[in-house]
Structures are given as structure tokens and as C-alpha cells.
Write a protein that holds these residues in place. Structure first.
Motif, PDB file in Angstrom:
ATOM      1  N   SER A  55      10.935  52.165  -3.987  1.00 39.35           N
ATOM      2  CA  SER A  55      10.339  51.924  -5.300  1.00 39.35           C
ATOM      3  C   SER A  55      11.359  51.181  -6.139  1.00 39.35           C
ATOM      4  CB  SER A  55       9.962  53.242  -5.975  1.00 39.35           C
ATOM      5  OG  SER A  55       9.593  53.032  -7.327  1.00 39.35           O
ATOM      6  N   ASN A  56      10.973  50.021  -6.621  1.00 40.02           N
ATOM      7  CA  ASN A  56      11.864  49.220  -7.451  1.00 40.02           C
ATOM      8  C   ASN A  56      11.142  48.738  -8.696  1.00 40.02           C
ATOM      9  OD1 ASN A  56      14.498  48.875  -5.853  1.00 40.02           O
ATOM     10  ND2 ASN A  56      12.923  48.421  -4.316  1.00 40.02           N
ATOM     11  N   ILE A  57      11.927  48.317  -9.661  1.00 34.91           N
ATOM     12  CA  ILE A  57      11.397  47.923 -10.961  1.00 34.91           C
ATOM     13  C   ILE A  57      11.842  46.499 -11.262  1.00 34.91           C
ATOM     14  CG2 ILE A  57      11.313  48.472 -13.416  1.00 34.91           C
ATOM     15  CD1 ILE A  57      12.762  51.109 -11.140  1.00 34.91           C
ATOM     16  N   ILE A  58      10.889  45.647 -11.621  1.00 34.42           N
ATOM     17  CA  ILE A  58      11.198  44.276 -12.015  1.00 34.42           C
ATOM     18  C   ILE A  58      11.107  44.180 -13.535  1.00 34.42           C
ATOM     19  CG2 ILE A  58      10.493  41.863 -11.871  1.00 34.42           C
ATOM     20  CD1 ILE A  58       9.444  42.406  -9.089  1.00 34.42           C
ATOM     21  N   ALA A  59      12.092  43.557 -14.146  1.00 31.37           N
ATOM     22  CA  ALA A  59      12.123  43.415 -15.603  1.00 31.37           C
ATOM     23  C   ALA A  59      12.239  41.936 -15.969  1.00 31.37           C
ATOM     24  CB  ALA A  59      13.294  44.205 -16.192  1.00 31.37           C
ATOM     25  N   PRO A  60      11.104  41.261 -16.111  1.00 33.01           N
ATOM     26  CA  PRO A  60      11.149  39.837 -16.467  1.00 33.01           C
ATOM     27  C   PRO A  60      11.442  39.632 -17.955  1.00 33.01           C
ATOM     28  CG  PRO A  60       9.059  40.456 -15.420  1.00 33.01           C
ATOM     29  CD  PRO A  60       9.739  41.705 -15.858  1.00 33.01           C
ATOM     30  N   SER A  61      11.941  38.467 -18.253  1.00 31.79           N
ATOM     31  CA  SER A  61      11.988  37.991 -19.632  1.00 31.79           C
ATOM     32  C   SER A  61      10.674  37.262 -19.903  1.00 31.79           C
ATOM     33  CB  SER A  61      13.194  37.075 -19.815  1.00 31.79           C
ATOM     34  OG  SER A  61      13.284  36.621 -21.149  1.00 31.79           O
ATOM     35  N   ILE A  62      10.670  36.317 -20.809  1.00 29.77           N
ATOM     36  CA  ILE A  62       9.457  35.568 -21.123  1.00 29.77           C
ATOM     37  C   ILE A  62       9.033  34.721 -19.920  1.00 29.77           C
ATOM     38  CG2 ILE A  62       8.461  33.814 -22.626  1.00 29.77           C
ATOM     39  CD1 ILE A  62       8.925  36.377 -24.084  1.00 29.77           C
ATOM     40  N   VAL A  63       7.779  34.835 -19.545  1.00 27.89           N
ATOM     41  CA  VAL A  63       7.216  34.069 -18.428  1.00 27.89           C
ATOM     42  C   VAL A  63       6.077  33.224 -18.991  1.00 27.89           C
ATOM     43  CG1 VAL A  63       6.046  34.217 -16.204  1.00 27.89           C
ATOM     44  CG2 VAL A  63       7.846  35.861 -16.769  1.00 27.89           C
ATOM     45  N   VAL A  64       6.214  31.903 -18.904  1.00 22.75           N
ATOM     46  CA  VAL A  64       5.310  31.034 -19.676  1.00 22.75           C
ATOM     47  C   VAL A  64       4.675  29.916 -18.860  1.00 22.75           C
ATOM     48  CG1 VAL A  64       6.419  31.499 -21.888  1.00 22.75           C
ATOM     49  CG2 VAL A  64       7.283  29.645 -20.435  1.00 22.75           C
ATOM     50  N   GLY A  65       4.690  30.020 -17.535  1.00 26.73           N
ATOM     51  CA  GLY A  65       4.014  29.021 -16.722  1.00 26.73           C
ATOM     52  C   GLY A  65       4.593  27.629 -16.887  1.00 26.73           C
ATOM     53  N   GLN A  66       3.728  26.628 -17.102  1.00 31.93           N
ATOM     54  CA  GLN A  66       4.156  25.239 -17.160  1.00 31.93           C
ATOM     55  C   GLN A  66       5.070  24.943 -18.334  1.00 31.93           C
ATOM     56  OE1 GLN A  66       0.548  22.913 -17.073  1.00 31.93           O
ATOM     57  NE2 GLN A  66       0.335  23.103 -14.839  1.00 31.93           N
ATOM     58  N   LEU A  67       5.001  25.773 -19.374  1.00 28.99           N
ATOM     59  CA  LEU A  67       5.892  25.559 -20.517  1.00 28.99           C
ATOM     60  C   LEU A  67       7.357  25.687 -20.120  1.00 28.99           C
ATOM     61  CD1 LEU A  67       4.083  27.497 -23.403  1.00 28.99           C
ATOM     62  CD2 LEU A  67       4.076  25.037 -22.965  1.00 28.99           C
ATOM     63  N   ALA A  68       7.607  26.406 -19.026  1.00 29.17           N
ATOM     64  CA  ALA A  68       8.989  26.586 -18.568  1.00 29.17           C
ATOM     65  C   ALA A  68       9.616  25.263 -18.113  1.00 29.17           C
ATOM     66  CB  ALA A  68       9.044  27.594 -17.426  1.00 29.17           C
ATOM     67  N   GLU A  69       8.797  24.286 -17.801  1.00 28.34           N
ATOM     68  CA  GLU A  69       9.298  22.994 -17.343  1.00 28.34           C
ATOM     69  C   GLU A  69       9.691  22.084 -18.494  1.00 28.34           C
ATOM     70  OE1 GLU A  69       9.772  22.512 -14.244  1.00 28.34           O
ATOM     71  OE2 GLU A  69       8.574  24.119 -13.332  1.00 28.34           O
TER      72      GLU A  69
END
Length: 260
Positions: free
Chosen positions: A184-198
Motif C-alpha cells: 500500500s503506497n500513497i501518491i501526493a501530486p502537486s498541481i496537475v493541469v494537462g496540456q497547460l503543463a507544456e
């Protein structure tokens, strides 16, 4: 690297959303039979159809389920266990993230809603799936937390609290599953914004000043994409990750680092 998921069944809660949908696509790309589970059946069907109509090694099924309804969850898990031969991978991804208010004026109903969906929903389905994993001596549970759960989020009282709770929840599952082949593990993302990330920061400022400020504060000077999270989900679902459990892994571009 072949993650060996062709004989595995994965359930992704909130699978009709942006991150959940990409989790489903990546897991199917690795050969898994994927259950796109969402309270919004139309959204789940859209993701499942995309997988089944595309060039993916695995297949997908759209399932409607209200994670806050324990009877619905129990019946759904029982049916899936029988139809698929067993749920091997559970991605607790479903969550509400729209609440924005200060502590002194926070809406009680929004607090109760977010506890019910973000935290109790994960509890409801995990407690149904975990015993079956224990019987088979193999399982992967991935809990989607957030940087807001790690470090707090201004105006995100309920979201931050529930995402922080998922860290303790995931670590406890790791302790109890460790001798039964369950990680069991935990993922902690920051802001995820799809194409805006490019987008370059200068261009991003014209679209969303808040996102641009976060990108500037990120050592990599960019925001995250859904596949950044989903690729980690696939690895943590694989046999190759068998000695990784109880960990909180940031997908952050380094924003959680102290830097000068």
C-alpha cells in the motif's frame, strides 16, 4: 520495462476523471483488465470506450458505483470479484477538490461531503477488497493523496484534512498487508493541469496567474501532467515494486523541496 499486468485486474475509483482516466489508460496499456469505477457512469463509459476502441493491451469496463453507499460498494465488489476472478489492484483516486473557503466560514455540508467521498469512500471499498487480496496473498493498493495533504492548502480545509488522513490510512494498510503480499503506497501530486503543463510560464500567466505562480515556485519551473501520476501508478501496481510499501511519493516537480 514490462510491468507484467496482463493477468491483473485493476479498479480505479473516480476513473472517469482526468487523473483517474489516465490511470486507467496507462494500466490498460500495460495489459491490465481495468474497471473504470465512477459515480458518473457517462464519464466512466467514455474512458472505457476510448480504451476498448484504441490500441491498448488490456480492456476496460465502466461501472457505476457510489462509494459513500456501503451496500452499493459491497454489491459491486462482490460482483467484480466473481466476474473478473479477483481484484488485484485498487487505486483509491476518487475525491472532491472544489471546496474553497476560510476556516471561520467553511460550510459544514461541504466538510461532511468531502469526508464521505474522499476518506470514507476509500475506506468503504478498501475494506471490501482487502480480505480478498489477503486470501490470494497478493495485492496492490494505491491511495491518491496530495501536496495539500502533506503541507496543507490555504482555503482547502476539507480537502487537505482528507488527503492527510489518506496518508495514515495507506500506511496502516501497508502494515497490515505486509505479510500477505499486499503493498500500500500513497501518491501526493502537486498541481496537475494537462496540456497547460507544456506552456512556458510567460504564456501560462496569461491563462491562469495562480498556476503560473505555482510553476515559478517549482524547481522544475513547470506543472505536472496526468501521465506523470499514472506512470507511477503503473509501477506501484507491478511485481517490480514488491519491496515498496507504506511510502508517500510526491509527484511535484520538486515544489516540496526547500530551495534558495
Amino acid at each position: 520495462m514490462d510491468f507484467g499486468l496482463s493477468d491483473r485486474t485493476a479498479v480505479v475509483t473516480g476513473g472517469g476523471g482526468r487523473i483517474g482516466g489516465e490511470d486507467c489508460r496507462v494500466l490498460a496499456g500495460e495489459g491490465a483488465e481495468v474497471v473504470v469505477l465512477d459515480v458518473n457512469l457517462d464519464a466512466a463509459e467514455t474512458v472505457a470506450e476510448e480504451i476498448n476502441d484504441g490500441d491498448y493491451a488490456g480492456e476496460a469496463h465502466a461501472i457505476e458505483c457510489d462509494l459513500t453507499d456501503r451496500e452499493d460498494v459491497s454489491e459491486t465488489v462482490d460482483a467484480l470479484e466473481e466476474e473478473t476472478g479477483g481484484i488485484d489492484i485498487l487505486v483509491n483516486n476518487a475525491g472532491m477538490v472544489d471546496a474553497r473557503d476560510r476556516v471561520e466560514s467553511f460550510d459544514d455540508e461541504i466538510w461532511d461531503r468531502d469526508i464521505a467521498v474522499n476518506l470514507t469512500g476509500a475506506y468503504n471499498i478498501t475494506t471490501e477488497v482487502f480480505p480478498h487480496m489477503k486470501e490470494r496473498e497478493w495485492g496492490r493498493i494505491i491511495n491518491m493523496s496530495s501536496m495539500a495533504g502533506w503541507q496543507g492548502g490555504f482555503g482547502q480545509l476539507s480537502y487537505s484534512a482528507t488527503k492527510a488522513a489518506l496518508i495514515g490510512f495507506g500506511k496502516t494498510l501497508a502494515l497490515e498487508g505486509a505479510q500477505h503480499g499486499i503493498t500500500s503506497n500513497i501518491i501526493a501530486p502537486s498541481i496537475v493541469v494537462g496540456q497547460l503543463a507544456e506552456m512556458p510560464i510567460e504564456q501560462l500567466e496569461e491563462v491562469d496567474e495562480h498556476f503560473a505562480r505555482i510553476a515559478k515556485a517549482t524547481p522544475m519551473r513547470k506543472l505536472g501532467k496526468e501521465e506523470d501520476v499514472a506512470n507511477l501508478v503503473a509501477y506501484l501496481s507491478a511485481e517490480q515494486s514488491n519491496y515498496i510499501t507504506g511510502q508517500v511519493i510526491g509527484v511535484t516537480g520538486g515544489i516540496d523541496l526547500f530551495s534558495f
